[in-house]
Design a protein around this motif. Structure first.
Motif, PDB file in Angstrom:
ATOM      1  N   ARG A 143       0.837  -1.207   0.000  1.00 35.51           N
ATOM      2  CA  ARG A 143       0.000   0.000   0.000  1.00 35.51           C
ATOM      3  C   ARG A 143       0.869   1.253   0.000  1.00 35.51           C
ATOM      4  O   ARG A 143       0.591   2.218  -0.731  1.00 35.51           O
ATOM      5  CB  ARG A 143      -0.906   0.016   1.229  1.00 35.51           C
ATOM      6  N   ALA A 146       2.373   1.587  -3.392  1.00 32.76           N
ATOM      7  CA  ALA A 146       1.343   1.870  -4.393  1.00 32.76           C
ATOM      8  C   ALA A 146       0.912   3.333  -4.345  1.00 32.76           C
ATOM      9  O   ALA A 146       0.725   3.973  -5.387  1.00 32.76           O
ATOM     10  CB  ALA A 146       0.138   0.953  -4.192  1.00 32.76           C
ATOM     11  N   GLY A 150       1.726   5.491  -7.355  1.00 40.54           N
ATOM     12  CA  GLY A 150       0.530   6.002  -8.021  1.00 40.54           C
ATOM     13  C   GLY A 150       0.610   7.499  -8.232  1.00 40.54           C
ATOM     14  O   GLY A 150       0.336   8.015  -9.325  1.00 40.54           O
ATOM     15  N   LEU A 266      -2.068  -0.297 -11.324  1.00 41.95           N
ATOM     16  CA  LEU A 266      -1.455  -0.550 -10.017  1.00 41.95           C
ATOM     17  C   LEU A 266      -2.321  -1.399  -9.089  1.00 41.95           C
ATOM     18  O   LEU A 266      -1.811  -2.351  -8.473  1.00 41.95           O
ATOM     19  CB  LEU A 266      -1.112   0.780  -9.345  1.00 41.95           C
ATOM     20  N   VAL A 270      -1.242  -4.989  -7.182  1.00 43.88           N
ATOM     21  CA  VAL A 270      -1.300  -5.160  -5.727  1.00 43.88           C
ATOM     22  C   VAL A 270      -2.126  -6.401  -5.387  1.00 43.88           C
ATOM     23  O   VAL A 270      -1.747  -7.214  -4.539  1.00 43.88           O
ATOM     24  CB  VAL A 270      -1.896  -3.904  -5.061  1.00 43.88           C
ATOM     25  N   GLY A 319       3.101  -0.887 -14.242  1.00 42.82           N
ATOM     26  CA  GLY A 319       2.637  -0.851 -12.854  1.00 42.82           C
ATOM     27  C   GLY A 319       3.317  -1.897 -11.988  1.00 42.82           C
ATOM     28  O   GLY A 319       3.605  -1.657 -10.803  1.00 42.82           O
ATOM     29  N   ALA A 323       5.317  -0.946  -8.498  1.00 43.13           N
ATOM     30  CA  ALA A 323       4.735  -1.291  -7.196  1.00 43.13           C
ATOM     31  C   ALA A 323       5.472  -2.419  -6.490  1.00 43.13           C
ATOM     32  O   ALA A 323       5.577  -2.419  -5.261  1.00 43.13           O
ATOM     33  CB  ALA A 323       3.260  -1.650  -7.363  1.00 43.13           C
TER      34      ALA A 323
END
Length: 420
Positions: A143, A146, A150, A266, A270, A319, A323
């Motif tokens: 998180r 990300a 992001g 993304l 995840v 992505g 990430a």
């Protein structure tokens, strides 16, 4: 001890600084070669050599900056002291880089790059190291990265579009206050970090201590090869758009689609990392990148729609590159603590940033002079662009495939200790 997950609002405050940092990165490795070739009149070989030299000199300082950040992290201001200083220097350096005085040349480019690179390193190493200290929970680490990546992708999209609207000089004047404001938001609003033991004194062994970590060595090797695969097309994309696809008016749109697709993809990476593990998910991203990009060398004048499709699909694959590796790096850092050793987030991210810069340096230092040697010149047409198409499209696919194979045989996939 169980720690509560970081609040979303605090993750957003932390991640927002990734936006201007990414805005700085794109013009440096995408726009600088073309800008100084056309506006200042430097040759591609000269620009490539200067970029390689500046990147190599800059990369050497990153492990030292990482060690210094570790030492400073327990004092007043902690790592944010370096972030604040780096943000201020980066604002000034970008203004110098894209507003060269009349009659300036190679010396000004080297001087401006030195300021930008040092300030960027000062900010990003401590910024990333701070993020690795927020939590030890694997899901929450993804998180953290990300949110940061992001916002970084949003910054890259802006960096792709704004120079076309404002010019690079106007872009630099907009960027300067933005990076300072974002640093203030991150300093004030980021989640607190976990308590860490103090780092011992300076030594070369301390700088290179992360290399004793087996999983870090594997990860660094994969990251280097995969990063060069991404850096080659990033260095050459504007030349490819101008001379192969011949739609310079769509250059900003192509880049925006690429990085916008990366941002949209993304959440999927995840989720996939939680199901498959980060190593296998990253391999899936590499496979998608090869499948999407492998036929770009067949494009020719007017193939804008096909290139938009390539940008979208390879952007989704991007992505995974953004990430997953930082989350894996944070996990590799835990290996030291598990063995009873010191935690050295700054040292790890110093070497990580060194690898990132080597990617970009090698891409520019090899690709640009090689193209000039093969007879390509900016503005070429017809058969002269064939070398550009091959170097731009096929070489990255070969490198990306090699990095996928290395990752597959590494401890990150075989005998892994990942906890989804």
């Amino acid at each position: 001890m169980i720690h509560a997950p970081p609040a979303t609002s605090r993750l957003a405050a932390y991640g927002f600084l990734g936006l201007p940092l990414a805005m700085a990165a794109l013009p440096i490795y995408v726009h600088v070669p073309k800008f100084y070739a056309e506006s200042v009149g430097l040759s591609l070989a000269a620009i490539g050599t200067l970029l390689l030299a500046a990147r190599l000199l800059d990369a050497l300082q990153d492990p030292l900056l990482g060690w210094w950040s570790d030492r400073r992290s327990h004092r007043a201001g902690g790592r944010w002291t370096f972030v604040a200083a780096g943000a201020a220097g980066l604002a000034l350096g970008m203004l110098a880089l894209f507003n060269p005085p009349q009659g300036s040349g190679a010396g000004w480019l080297l001087f401006s790059l030195a300021i930008v690179y040092t300030a960027y390193s000062l900010a990003t190493i401590s910024y990333q190291a701070y993020g690795a200290e927020i939590t030890e929970v694997p899901r929450d680490r993804v998180r953290v990265t990300a949110w940061r990546e992001g916002f970084g992708l949003a910054g890259v999209v802006l960096a792709a579009l704004l120079p076309q609207w404002l010019g690079l000089e106007g872009f630099a004047w907009l960027f300067a206050p933005l990076v300072v404001v974002a640093a203030v938001i991150a300093i004030v609003g980021s989640p607190p970090v976990l308590e860490r033991p103090r780092t011992t004194g300076f030594s070369v062994a301390a700088l290179l201590a992360p290399l004793a970590n087996p999983r870090f060595r594997w990860l660094l090797g994969v990251f280097l090869l995969s990063g060069i695969a991404a850096a080659v097309p990033a260095t050459l994309v504007l030349f490819f758009v101008d001379d192969v696809v011949r739609r310079p008016d769509l250059a900003g749109a192509f880049l925006a689609v690429y990085f916008g697709a990366g941002a949209l993809g993304l959440p999927a990476w995840v989720w996939l990392a939680g199901r498959w593990g980060r190593g296998r998910a990253w391999i899936a991203g590499m496979a998608l990148s090869i499948a999407a990009f492998g036929w770009a060398w067949l494009l020719g004048p007017g193939d804008a729609a096909a290139f938009f499709a390539i940008c979208a699909l390879s952007g989704i694959a991007l992505g995974a590159d953004l990430a997953l590796p930082p989350a894996m790096l944070a996990e590799a850092i835990d290996d030291d603590a598990a063995r009873g050793g010191e935690r050295r987030e700054g040292a790890y991210f110093g070497l990580w940033n060194l690898a990132t810069k080597l990617n970009l340096a090698l891409a520019a230092g090899m690709a640009l002079p090689a193209l000039e040697f093969l007879g390509y010149r900016a503005g070429a047409q017809g058969a002269e662009t064939r070398a550009l198409s091959i170097v731009y499209a096929l070489l990255p696919c070969l490198l990306k495939g090699g990095s996928a194979v290395i990752l597959f045989i590494s401890p990150w996939v075989n005998h892994q200790r990942e906890a989804p």
